[in-house]
Motif scaffolding. Structure first.
Motif, PDB file in Angstrom:
ATOM      1  N   ARG A   4       0.812  -1.216   0.000  1.00 31.95           N
ATOM      2  CA  ARG A   4       0.000   0.000   0.000  1.00 31.95           C
ATOM      3  C   ARG A   4       0.843   1.263   0.000  1.00 31.95           C
ATOM      4  NH1 ARG A   4      -2.532  -0.290   6.005  1.00 31.95           N
ATOM      5  NH2 ARG A   4      -1.184  -2.049   6.262  1.00 31.95           N
ATOM      6  N   TRP A   7       1.224   3.087  -3.339  1.00 31.40           N
ATOM      7  CA  TRP A   7       0.135   3.925  -3.841  1.00 31.40           C
ATOM      8  C   TRP A   7       0.324   5.382  -3.449  1.00 31.40           C
ATOM      9  CZ3 TRP A   7      -2.286   1.733  -7.541  1.00 31.40           C
ATOM     10  CH2 TRP A   7      -2.477   0.363  -7.549  1.00 31.40           C
ATOM     11  N   ALA A  10       1.751   7.569  -6.558  1.00 38.91           N
ATOM     12  CA  ALA A  10       1.094   7.538  -7.853  1.00 38.91           C
ATOM     13  C   ALA A  10       1.129   8.909  -8.528  1.00 38.91           C
ATOM     14  CB  ALA A  10      -0.354   7.061  -7.709  1.00 38.91           C
ATOM     15  N   PRO A  13      -4.583  11.294  -8.575  1.00 38.16           N
ATOM     16  CA  PRO A  13      -5.644  10.283  -8.614  1.00 38.16           C
ATOM     17  C   PRO A  13      -5.719   9.560  -9.966  1.00 38.16           C
ATOM     18  CG  PRO A  13      -6.445  12.249  -7.535  1.00 38.16           C
ATOM     19  CD  PRO A  13      -5.090  12.587  -8.114  1.00 38.16           C
ATOM     20  N   ALA A  16      -2.986   7.005 -10.076  1.00 37.62           N
ATOM     21  CA  ALA A  16      -3.325   5.840  -9.256  1.00 37.62           C
ATOM     22  C   ALA A  16      -4.316   4.948  -9.988  1.00 37.62           C
ATOM     23  CB  ALA A  16      -3.897   6.286  -7.919  1.00 37.62           C
ATOM     24  N   GLU A  17      -5.284   5.544 -10.660  1.00 33.18           N
ATOM     25  CA  GLU A  17      -6.268   4.774 -11.427  1.00 33.18           C
ATOM     26  C   GLU A  17      -5.595   4.021 -12.576  1.00 33.18           C
ATOM     27  OE1 GLU A  17     -10.195   5.539 -14.206  1.00 33.18           O
ATOM     28  OE2 GLU A  17      -9.646   7.047 -12.744  1.00 33.18           O
ATOM     29  N   SER A  19      -2.443   3.089 -12.748  1.00 32.41           N
ATOM     30  CA  SER A  19      -1.633   2.014 -12.157  1.00 32.41           C
ATOM     31  C   SER A  19      -2.504   0.823 -11.787  1.00 32.41           C
ATOM     32  CB  SER A  19      -0.901   2.513 -10.917  1.00 32.41           C
ATOM     33  OG  SER A  19       0.055   3.467 -11.263  1.00 32.41           O
ATOM     34  N   ALA A  20      -3.651   1.089 -11.183  1.00 36.64           N
ATOM     35  CA  ALA A  20      -4.557   0.009 -10.791  1.00 36.64           C
ATOM     36  C   ALA A  20      -5.040  -0.769 -12.008  1.00 36.64           C
ATOM     37  CB  ALA A  20      -5.736   0.567 -10.009  1.00 36.64           C
TER      38      ALA A  20
END
Length: 76
Positions: A4, A7, A10, A13, A16-17, A19-20
Motif C-alpha cells: 500500500r 500507492w 502515484a 488520482p 493511481a487509477e 496504475s490500478a
C-alpha cells in the motif's frame, strides 16, 4: 501484491487509477496462465485495430492461450 505504500507515489488520482488498471491487466493475465509481458505486447499491438466490442472481448486474457501469443510472434 504491491504494497500500500507504493500507492502514495502515484502522483495523482488519475495516475493511481492508471496504475490500478495496469496491475489488474497483469494479474488477470497471470491468473489465466499467460505471461504478462507477452500478453501486454499482444494487447498493445492488436487493441488499436479492435473496432467492435467483440474484437475487444477477443483480446481479454480469458479468451487467449499462451500459444496464441507465441504463434503471432509477440515473444521475441
Amino acid at each position: 501484491m504491491v504494497g500500500r505504500k507504493n500507492w502514495l507515489f502515484a502522483g495523482s488520482p488519475k495516475g493511481a487509477e492508471t496504475s490500478a488498471l495496469l496491475y489488474s491487466l497483469i494479474e488477470t493475465a497471470k491468473a489465466n496462465g499467460l505471461e504478462p509481458w507477452a500478453y501486454l505486447n499482444h494487447l498493445f499491438e492488436h487493441l488499436p485495430g479492435a473496432k467492435s466490442p467483440e474484437a475487444v472481448a477477443a483480446l481479454l486474457p480469458h479468451n487467449l492461450k499462451m500459444d496464441d501469443l507465441k504463434r503471432e510472434g509477440s515473444i521475441r
